[in-house]
Write a protein that holds these residues in place. Structure first.
Motif, mmCIF file in Angstrom:
data_model
loop_
_atom_site.group_PDB
_atom_site.id
_atom_site.type_symbol
_atom_site.label_atom_id
_atom_site.label_comp_id
_atom_site.label_asym_id
_atom_site.label_seq_id
_atom_site.Cartn_x
_atom_site.Cartn_y
_atom_site.Cartn_z
ATOM 1 N N ARG A 36 2.379 20.728 -7.954
ATOM 2 C CA ARG A 36 2.000 19.744 -6.928
ATOM 3 C C ARG A 36 1.367 18.517 -7.583
ATOM 4 O O ARG A 36 1.616 17.380 -7.158
ATOM 5 C CB ARG A 36 1.016 20.373 -5.936
ATOM 6 C CG ARG A 36 1.650 21.362 -4.984
ATOM 7 C CD ARG A 36 0.627 21.912 -4.000
ATOM 8 N NE ARG A 36 1.225 22.854 -3.053
ATOM 9 C CZ ARG A 36 0.570 23.442 -2.069
ATOM 10 N NH1 ARG A 36 -0.713 23.184 -1.885
ATOM 11 N NH2 ARG A 36 1.176 24.292 -1.259
ATOM 12 N N SER A 37 0.555 18.752 -8.598
ATOM 13 C CA SER A 37 -0.075 17.628 -9.301
ATOM 14 C C SER A 37 0.984 16.735 -9.945
ATOM 15 O O SER A 37 0.887 15.507 -9.903
ATOM 16 C CB SER A 37 -1.040 18.148 -10.367
ATOM 17 O OG SER A 37 -2.069 18.902 -9.775
ATOM 18 N N ALA A 40 2.899 14.689 -7.329
ATOM 19 C CA ALA A 40 2.113 13.582 -6.784
ATOM 20 C C ALA A 40 2.241 12.322 -7.634
ATOM 21 O O ALA A 40 1.932 11.214 -7.157
ATOM 22 C CB ALA A 40 0.648 13.996 -6.672
ATOM 23 N N TRP A 46 4.972 10.364 -2.180
ATOM 24 C CA TRP A 46 4.717 11.763 -2.505
ATOM 25 C C TRP A 46 3.226 11.996 -2.742
ATOM 26 O O TRP A 46 2.689 13.037 -2.393
ATOM 27 C CB TRP A 46 5.528 12.168 -3.734
ATOM 28 C CG TRP A 46 6.980 12.400 -3.431
ATOM 29 C CD1 TRP A 46 7.695 11.856 -2.414
ATOM 30 C CD2 TRP A 46 7.864 13.250 -4.156
ATOM 31 N NE1 TRP A 46 8.993 12.295 -2.456
ATOM 32 C CE2 TRP A 46 9.131 13.153 -3.525
ATOM 33 C CE3 TRP A 46 7.738 14.053 -5.278
ATOM 34 C CZ2 TRP A 46 10.249 13.849 -3.987
ATOM 35 C CZ3 TRP A 46 8.845 14.746 -5.752
ATOM 36 C CH2 TRP A 46 10.089 14.643 -5.109
ATOM 37 N N SER A 47 2.567 11.041 -3.327
ATOM 38 C CA SER A 47 1.133 11.164 -3.582
ATOM 39 C C SER A 47 0.362 11.244 -2.269
ATOM 40 O O SER A 47 -0.572 12.045 -2.126
ATOM 41 C CB SER A 47 0.639 9.974 -4.412
ATOM 42 O OG SER A 47 -0.747 10.061 -4.640
ATOM 43 N N MET A 50 0.850 14.576 -0.559
ATOM 44 C CA MET A 50 0.156 15.678 -1.214
ATOM 45 C C MET A 50 -1.241 15.890 -0.636
ATOM 46 O O MET A 50 -1.851 16.941 -0.830
ATOM 47 C CB MET A 50 0.087 15.421 -2.718
ATOM 48 C CG MET A 50 0.054 16.689 -3.554
ATOM 49 S SD MET A 50 1.479 17.758 -3.268
ATOM 50 C CE MET A 50 2.793 16.762 -3.957
ATOM 51 N N TYR A 51 -1.759 14.915 0.074
ATOM 52 C CA TYR A 51 -3.072 15.050 0.707
ATOM 53 C C TYR A 51 -2.952 15.466 2.174
ATOM 54 O O TYR A 51 -3.923 15.402 2.921
ATOM 55 C CB TYR A 51 -3.847 13.736 0.595
ATOM 56 C CG TYR A 51 -4.452 13.525 -0.773
ATOM 57 C CD1 TYR A 51 -5.753 13.928 -1.045
ATOM 58 C CD2 TYR A 51 -3.706 12.943 -1.785
ATOM 59 C CE1 TYR A 51 -6.300 13.746 -2.309
ATOM 60 C CE2 TYR A 51 -4.246 12.759 -3.054
ATOM 61 C CZ TYR A 51 -5.544 13.165 -3.309
ATOM 62 O OH TYR A 51 -6.087 12.996 -4.554
#
Length: 443
Positions: A36-37, A40, A46-47, A50-51
């Motif tokens: 996931r990191s 992101a 996408w970043s 991810m939140y």
């Protein structure tokens, strides 16, 4: 078209760039933390996704304690997750199986202190908490480490108790005083807890007569919204049943009770206490799980006719005792609950007696029975008799799982007979049953 013009033409966008957010979130849901990191970093969209809170509502953290040269330690990942995404968390599960050293339990205690402290500051939506199999009566838990962990957990529950709907502390193995201190944290300043599901199976150490402790009964009186309660039989008393009837009658529908050979189970419970609880609750189901308690006189003291028993599980855990017989239990005791029994699970080492006929009659007597599982010394024809009765409408099983023990290394003959039975009743099995039957050598 020349080669230069081909190079200047814009490339087609990847299909990933046009995926709807809901689809991307579903894909990201399956990724681990490190993946996931990395995802992101692909682009701004996408970043931002991810939140999304949906990705971080559920969390299961396992502390094995064994370091790896190739992966970031789970202790570090757990703290990183809570600090970054803890505010979205709704369901948290923590496992710490088989702690093997005081160094490891100390490390776990320090990490959990930081994790719970950080979560208590950032989160106000946690609904479910599970911390299982801590086994805190073992010597690897030094007194100071155990006390520090209990204090951290209690302080966290004091802050989060008003949000928690589900609490699972199975296998903690505390003293009565320590256990009540933790549970009382849920009702801090309110004198009542609104937790609806509570699992305190093996929460107290073995050999403790919890049922006779006034502090435990006083603690359980603070729960006013229980729908499901899981505990050991050494916690059951007339006073506990009275508290459940008085404070949880409108919500309680399920009680799971574990009875272990090492837990005190000789207390006398009045049938009228169970009768009153069953009368005041709506469709109460009581499920019993027996481990190595097989003697009829012990079972008859526990399984009172006033209890609305829905499920019974009996396991010998590979122990065999020629002094006990299951016939009275199968013929006289369990048929008492033929109007309520829905699930039966047996694991017997019954090489000293045949139980085929008794088991068959019990299945026919329990008209609501839909789940039957047994591991025992049986004749293969036992399976055929059940299938024939199912076909004739004498029973209505949905699940049939049988492991037929044998005293021989080879099970070729049993396997051949089971294949013939399956071919004979294949249409019935495929249309009505979750079916699993094998022969198993017990040598």
């Amino acid at each position: 078209m020349d080669e230069e013009s081909q190079l200047n033409q814009p490339q087609d966008q990847s299909c990933w760039a046009t995926l709807p957010d809901v689809c991307l979130q579903r894909v990201f849901w399956w990724l681990g933390d490190m993946d996931r990191s990395r995802a992101a970093l692909v682009c701004r969209k996408w970043s931002q996704l991810m939140y999304s809170a949906d990705l971080w509502r559920y969390r299961a953290i396992s502390f094995s304690g064994r370091p790896s040269r190739f992966h970031t330690p789970e202790f570090v990942l757990a703290l990183w997750y809570v600090k970054k995404f803890g505010r979205y968390l709704e369901h948290l599960e923590i496992n710490f199986p088989n702690p093997y050293s005081a160094v490891l339990t100390k490390k776990f205690q320090v990490i959990m202190q930081g994790l719970l402290s950080s979560l208590g500051k950032s989160n106000n939506r946690l609904k479910s908490l599970s911390i299982q199999h801590l086994q805190m009566d073992r010597l690897v838990w030094k007194n100071s480490i155990r006390s520090s962990f209990i204090n951290s957990l209690s302080f966290f529950l004091t802050k989060m108790g008003k949000h928690l709907d589900y609490l699972n502390l199975k296998g903690a193995r505390l003293t009565v005083e320590q256990g009540c201190y933790v549970l009382n944290s849920l009702s801090y300043l309110k004198n009542e807890s609104m937790t609806s599901e509570l699992n305190i199976e093996d929460f107290f150490s073995h050999h403790l007569t919890v049922y006779s402790n006034p502090q435990f009964n006083k603690t359980m009186a603070t729960f006013h919204n229980l729908a499901s309660l899981t505990l050991n039989y050494n916690c059951i008393s007339d006073e506990l049943l009275e508290n459940l009837c008085e404070n949880n009658a409108s919500t309680l529908w399920n009680i799971n009770i574990k009875c272990h050979i090492h837990d005190p189970h000789g207390q006398v419970i009045w049938g009228m206490s169970w009768s009153k609880l069953a009368r005041h609750t709506t469709n109460l189901k009581v499920n019993f799980f027996f481990e190595r308690i097989m003697k009829y006189e012990h079972l008859a003291r526990i399984l009172l006719k006033e209890i609305p028993v829905s499920s019974v599980s009996m396991r010998t855990c590979y122990f065999s005792d020629p002094d006990w017989s299951m016939r009275p239990t199968l013929l006289d005791l369990l048929p008492t609950f033929r109007h309520t029994l829905q699930k039966l699970t047996f694991e017997f080492i019954n090489n000293h007696e045949s139980l085929d006929e008794e088991l068959y009659l019990l299945i026919l007597a329990c008209r609501k029975l839909f789940y039957f599982k047994i591991w025992a010394f049986l004749d293969v024809k036992f399976v055929e008799r059940i299938l024939k009765s199912q076909e004739e409408g004498q029973c209505a099983l949905c699940t049939l799982k049988v492991r037929i023990y044998t005293n021989r290394y080879e099970t070729n003959e049993e396997d051949r007979m089971l294949r013939e039975i399956y071919r004979k009743y294949r249409k019935l099995i495929d249309s009505e049953l979750n079916y699993f039957v094998i022969a198993y050598p017990m040598m």
